[in-house]
Motif scaffolding. Sequence first.
Motif, PDB file in Angstrom:
ATOM      1  N   ARG A   1       0.822  -1.215   0.000  1.00 15.22           N
ATOM      2  CA  ARG A   1       0.000   0.000   0.000  1.00 15.22           C
ATOM      3  C   ARG A   1       0.853   1.260   0.000  1.00 15.22           C
ATOM      4  O   ARG A   1       0.545   2.223  -0.717  1.00 15.22           O
ATOM      5  N   ASP A   2       1.940   1.280   0.770  1.00 17.20           N
ATOM      6  CA  ASP A   2       2.760   2.486   0.876  1.00 17.20           C
ATOM      7  C   ASP A   2       3.499   2.798  -0.423  1.00 17.20           C
ATOM      8  O   ASP A   2       3.826   3.959  -0.679  1.00 17.20           O
ATOM      9  N   ARG A   3       3.789   1.777  -1.222  1.00 21.50           N
ATOM     10  CA  ARG A   3       4.555   1.992  -2.454  1.00 21.50           C
ATOM     11  C   ARG A   3       3.686   1.910  -3.710  1.00 21.50           C
ATOM     12  O   ARG A   3       4.207   1.916  -4.823  1.00 21.50           O
ATOM     13  N   ALA A   4       2.374   1.844  -3.529  1.00 19.87           N
ATOM     14  CA  ALA A   4       1.484   1.604  -4.660  1.00 19.87           C
ATOM     15  C   ALA A   4       1.574   2.696  -5.725  1.00 19.87           C
ATOM     16  O   ALA A   4       1.625   2.409  -6.928  1.00 19.87           O
ATOM     17  N   ASP A   5       1.581   3.957  -5.302  1.00 24.72           N
ATOM     18  CA  ASP A   5       1.652   5.045  -6.287  1.00 24.72           C
ATOM     19  C   ASP A   5       2.963   5.001  -7.062  1.00 24.72           C
ATOM     20  O   ASP A   5       2.984   5.197  -8.286  1.00 24.72           O
ATOM     21  N   ALA A   6       4.054   4.741  -6.361  1.00 26.85           N
ATOM     22  CA  ALA A   6       5.352   4.653  -7.036  1.00 26.85           C
ATOM     23  C   ALA A   6       5.399   3.457  -7.976  1.00 26.85           C
ATOM     24  O   ALA A   6       5.983   3.526  -9.061  1.00 26.85           O
ATOM     25  N   ALA A   7       4.779   2.351  -7.567  1.00 23.39           N
ATOM     26  CA  ALA A   7       4.739   1.167  -8.429  1.00 23.39           C
ATOM     27  C   ALA A   7       3.932   1.437  -9.690  1.00 23.39           C
ATOM     28  O   ALA A   7       4.297   1.007 -10.792  1.00 23.39           O
ATOM     29  N   ARG A   8       2.814   2.149  -9.537  1.00 21.65           N
ATOM     30  CA  ARG A   8       1.993   2.496 -10.701  1.00 21.65           C
ATOM     31  C   ARG A   8       2.802   3.353 -11.683  1.00 21.65           C
ATOM     32  O   ARG A   8       2.789   3.120 -12.900  1.00 21.65           O
ATOM     33  N   GLU A   9       3.512   4.332 -11.156  1.00 17.20           N
ATOM     34  CA  GLU A   9       4.319   5.190 -12.028  1.00 17.20           C
ATOM     35  C   GLU A   9       5.458   4.411 -12.675  1.00 17.20           C
ATOM     36  O   GLU A   9       5.796   4.632 -13.840  1.00 17.20           O
ATOM     37  N   ALA A  10       6.034   3.457 -11.938  1.00 21.51           N
ATOM     38  CA  ALA A  10       7.101   2.629 -12.502  1.00 21.51           C
ATOM     39  C   ALA A  10       6.589   1.793 -13.667  1.00 21.51           C
ATOM     40  O   ALA A  10       7.276   1.611 -14.678  1.00 21.51           O
ATOM     41  N   ALA A  11       5.370   1.279 -13.542  1.00 19.50           N
ATOM     42  CA  ALA A  11       4.791   0.489 -14.625  1.00 19.50           C
ATOM     43  C   ALA A  11       4.514   1.348 -15.849  1.00 19.50           C
ATOM     44  O   ALA A  11       4.749   0.940 -16.983  1.00 19.50           O
ATOM     45  N   ARG A  12       4.003   2.556 -15.631  1.00 20.27           N
ATOM     46  CA  ARG A  12       3.780   3.465 -16.752  1.00 20.27           C
ATOM     47  C   ARG A  12       5.094   3.814 -17.436  1.00 20.27           C
ATOM     48  O   ARG A  12       5.176   3.863 -18.672  1.00 20.27           O
ATOM     49  N   THR A  13       6.106   4.063 -16.636  1.00 13.58           N
ATOM     50  CA  THR A  13       7.420   4.382 -17.193  1.00 13.58           C
ATOM     51  C   THR A  13       7.975   3.209 -17.985  1.00 13.58           C
ATOM     52  O   THR A  13       8.574   3.388 -19.051  1.00 13.58           O
ATOM     53  N   ALA A  14       7.769   1.986 -17.473  1.00  5.29           N
ATOM     54  CA  ALA A  14       8.262   0.796 -18.162  1.00  5.29           C
ATOM     55  C   ALA A  14       7.602   0.643 -19.524  1.00  5.29           C
ATOM     56  O   ALA A  14       8.276   0.332 -20.526  1.00  5.29           O
ATOM     57  N   LEU A  15       6.296   0.855 -19.596  1.00  6.27           N
ATOM     58  CA  LEU A  15       5.602   0.770 -20.883  1.00  6.27           C
ATOM     59  C   LEU A  15       6.138   1.819 -21.849  1.00  6.27           C
ATOM     60  O   LEU A  15       6.386   1.540 -23.033  1.00  6.27           O
ATOM     61  N   GLY A  16       6.317   3.036 -21.348  1.00  5.73           N
ATOM     62  CA  GLY A  16       6.822   4.102 -22.208  1.00  5.73           C
ATOM     63  C   GLY A  16       8.232   3.856 -22.682  1.00  5.73           C
ATOM     64  O   GLY A  16       8.584   4.153 -23.836  1.00  5.73           O
ATOM     65  N   ALA A  17       9.063   3.292 -21.810  1.00 12.47           N
ATOM     66  CA  ALA A  17      10.471   3.075 -22.152  1.00 12.47           C
ATOM     67  C   ALA A  17      10.656   2.068 -23.273  1.00 12.47           C
ATOM     68  O   ALA A  17      11.641   2.129 -24.018  1.00 12.47           O
ATOM     69  N   VAL A  18       9.727   1.131 -23.395  1.00 10.85           N
ATOM     70  CA  VAL A  18       9.838   0.135 -24.464  1.00 10.85           C
ATOM     71  C   VAL A  18       8.991   0.520 -25.675  1.00 10.85           C
ATOM     72  O   VAL A  18       8.801  -0.282 -26.593  1.00 10.85           O
ATOM     73  N   GLY A  19       8.456   1.748 -25.659  1.00  9.98           N
ATOM     74  CA  GLY A  19       7.678   2.229 -26.791  1.00  9.98           C
ATOM     75  C   GLY A  19       6.363   1.535 -26.953  1.00  9.98           C
ATOM     76  O   GLY A  19       5.877   1.334 -28.071  1.00  9.98           O
ATOM     77  N   CYS A  20       5.760   1.166 -25.822  1.00 10.49           N
ATOM     78  CA  CYS A  20       4.522   0.383 -25.857  1.00 10.49           C
ATOM     79  C   CYS A  20       3.470   1.078 -25.013  1.00 10.49           C
ATOM     80  O   CYS A  20       3.692   1.337 -23.826  1.00 10.49           O
ATOM     81  N   GLY A  21       2.338   1.399 -25.603  1.00 13.48           N
ATOM     82  CA  GLY A  21       1.251   1.957 -24.835  1.00 13.48           C
ATOM     83  C   GLY A  21       0.545   0.877 -24.041  1.00 13.48           C
ATOM     84  O   GLY A  21       0.896  -0.301 -24.113  1.00 13.48           O
ATOM     85  N   GLY A  22      -0.453   1.285 -23.281  1.00 15.65           N
ATOM     86  CA  GLY A  22      -1.198   0.313 -22.511  1.00 15.65           C
ATOM     87  C   GLY A  22      -1.820   0.918 -21.283  1.00 15.65           C
ATOM     88  O   GLY A  22      -1.765   2.137 -21.077  1.00 15.65           O
ATOM     89  N   GLU A  23      -2.394   0.075 -20.453  1.00 19.98           N
ATOM     90  CA  GLU A  23      -3.056   0.502 -19.230  1.00 19.98           C
ATOM     91  C   GLU A  23      -2.318  -0.029 -18.017  1.00 19.98           C
ATOM     92  O   GLU A  23      -1.681  -1.090 -18.071  1.00 19.98           O
ATOM     93  N   VAL A  24      -2.443   0.700 -16.914  1.00 23.38           N
ATOM     94  CA  VAL A  24      -1.826   0.291 -15.653  1.00 23.38           C
ATOM     95  C   VAL A  24      -2.859   0.425 -14.547  1.00 23.38           C
ATOM     96  O   VAL A  24      -3.598   1.407 -14.494  1.00 23.38           O
ATOM     97  N   LEU A  25      -2.923  -0.557 -13.674  1.00 27.16           N
ATOM     98  CA  LEU A  25      -3.780  -0.463 -12.502  1.00 27.16           C
ATOM     99  C   LEU A  25      -3.061  -1.075 -11.315  1.00 27.16           C
ATOM    100  O   LEU A  25      -2.131  -1.869 -11.470  1.00 27.16           O
ATOM    101  N   VAL A  26      -3.488  -0.687 -10.132  1.00 25.63           N
ATOM    102  CA  VAL A  26      -2.994  -1.295  -8.898  1.00 25.63           C
ATOM    103  C   VAL A  26      -4.179  -1.946  -8.209  1.00 25.63           C
ATOM    104  O   VAL A  26      -5.182  -1.279  -7.909  1.00 25.63           O
ATOM    105  N   ALA A  27      -4.086  -3.241  -7.968  1.00 31.09           N
ATOM    106  CA  ALA A  27      -5.209  -4.008  -7.427  1.00 31.09           C
ATOM    107  C   ALA A  27      -4.917  -4.499  -6.020  1.00 31.09           C
ATOM    108  O   ALA A  27      -3.791  -4.882  -5.691  1.00 31.09           O
ATOM    109  N   ARG A  28      -5.958  -4.507  -5.216  1.00 31.01           N
ATOM    110  CA  ARG A  28      -5.895  -5.150  -3.908  1.00 31.01           C
ATOM    111  C   ARG A  28      -6.031  -6.661  -4.092  1.00 31.01           C
ATOM    112  O   ARG A  28      -6.645  -7.117  -5.048  1.00 31.01           O
ATOM    113  N   PRO A  29      -5.521  -7.441  -3.142  1.00 29.57           N
ATOM    114  CA  PRO A  29      -5.802  -8.875  -3.165  1.00 29.57           C
ATOM    115  C   PRO A  29      -7.257  -9.111  -2.790  1.00 29.57           C
ATOM    116  O   PRO A  29      -7.880  -8.297  -2.102  1.00 29.57           O
ATOM    117  N   ARG A  30      -7.805 -10.223  -3.243  1.00 29.47           N
ATOM    118  CA  ARG A  30      -9.190 -10.584  -2.914  1.00 29.47           C
ATOM    119  C   ARG A  30      -9.166 -11.872  -2.105  1.00 29.47           C
ATOM    120  O   ARG A  30      -8.769 -12.922  -2.611  1.00 29.47           O
TER     121      ARG A  30
END
Length: 342
Positions: A284-313
């Motif tokens: 939970r404490d790193r969720a926002d940073a993880a979301r931004e890291a995933a967006r950055t990763a998609l951008g770095a490889v020249g690939c668009g897409g969606e990113v979400l952060v999910a709770r466990p069920r």
Amino acid sequence: MVQVTAGARLHFGFQNLSLAHERLYGGVGVALDEPRVRVEATPARSVGCDHPAAREYARRAVDLLDVPGTAVTVHEVLPRHVGLGSGTQLALSVFAAVARAHDREPAVRERAPDLDRGGRSGVGVATFERGGFVVDAGHPVERFTADRPAPGEWSVPAVAARHPVPDDWRFVVALPDAEPGRNGDDEDDSMRSVVERADPAVADDIGAVLLRRALPAITERDCETFGDAVAEIGRLNGAWYADEQGGVYRPPVGDVVARLRESSAVTGAGQSSWGPAVYGVTDRDRADAAREAARTALGAVGCGGEVLVARPRNRGANVCETEAGSSDPGSADGGPVGERKR
């Protein structure tokens, strides 16, 4: 009217794909709270549904339950063939909704094979039932060889281990704009090829990671070790699939995984099922940073897409009765499958 809501699942891989061992497959995965499937069913004199796949599952449900008919409305669906379990969650959600609409017990584990679900992995059925982190027992090799049995001629593998996931853990999910993962006949052909030549030594390595790292970590609430362990299970699975998917991870997933692993906000990253969904374990404490890291990763490889952060069920699919015509998602949080809220 009965409404059923079920979350997605991540599939970290199988315990064994070699015919040299006594049990085949044995899925490892976890239930997510979102994205979700949400469907409604009402008794009717025939089958009516605007969603093609859901309509077919509704027809099967009506036949299996021996009821006159049903009207099914699909409010939310998972993205198809990206590694989040869309087919199983939709099939079981529709079946459970139709059953409850006619005052029948869903018995989804018993009926899943008749819906052509739970054939290899039992993770999707198990997470629909109770959620959590799930390890299934796989199938005896004398029943499942390189070719799986015909639909309906198997039992969903039993749950060998299930643990609730700590509420403060999160899973970042990146969905690259890429071709869908293997499914249908293509998936069957690929799995047949993999099983015929799978190295049994890889299964031994996976077993060690699962027993000595993943299971102790989930029990001790050790997010770092758990993330590293499930990512290693996925990487080892990729050694089996490399010839079929063009590498340990399918392109462009490998580049996204590599970039995501560089972030200190993520512990363990990998590909869910055939992809292209990429996951990373965080909290939970790193969720926002993880979301931004995933967006950055998609951008770095020249690939668009969606990113979400999910709770466990940590509960099964929710089944509840609603007012006719209601489409409020909140009304679906009634109770787990097998229970009813009035």
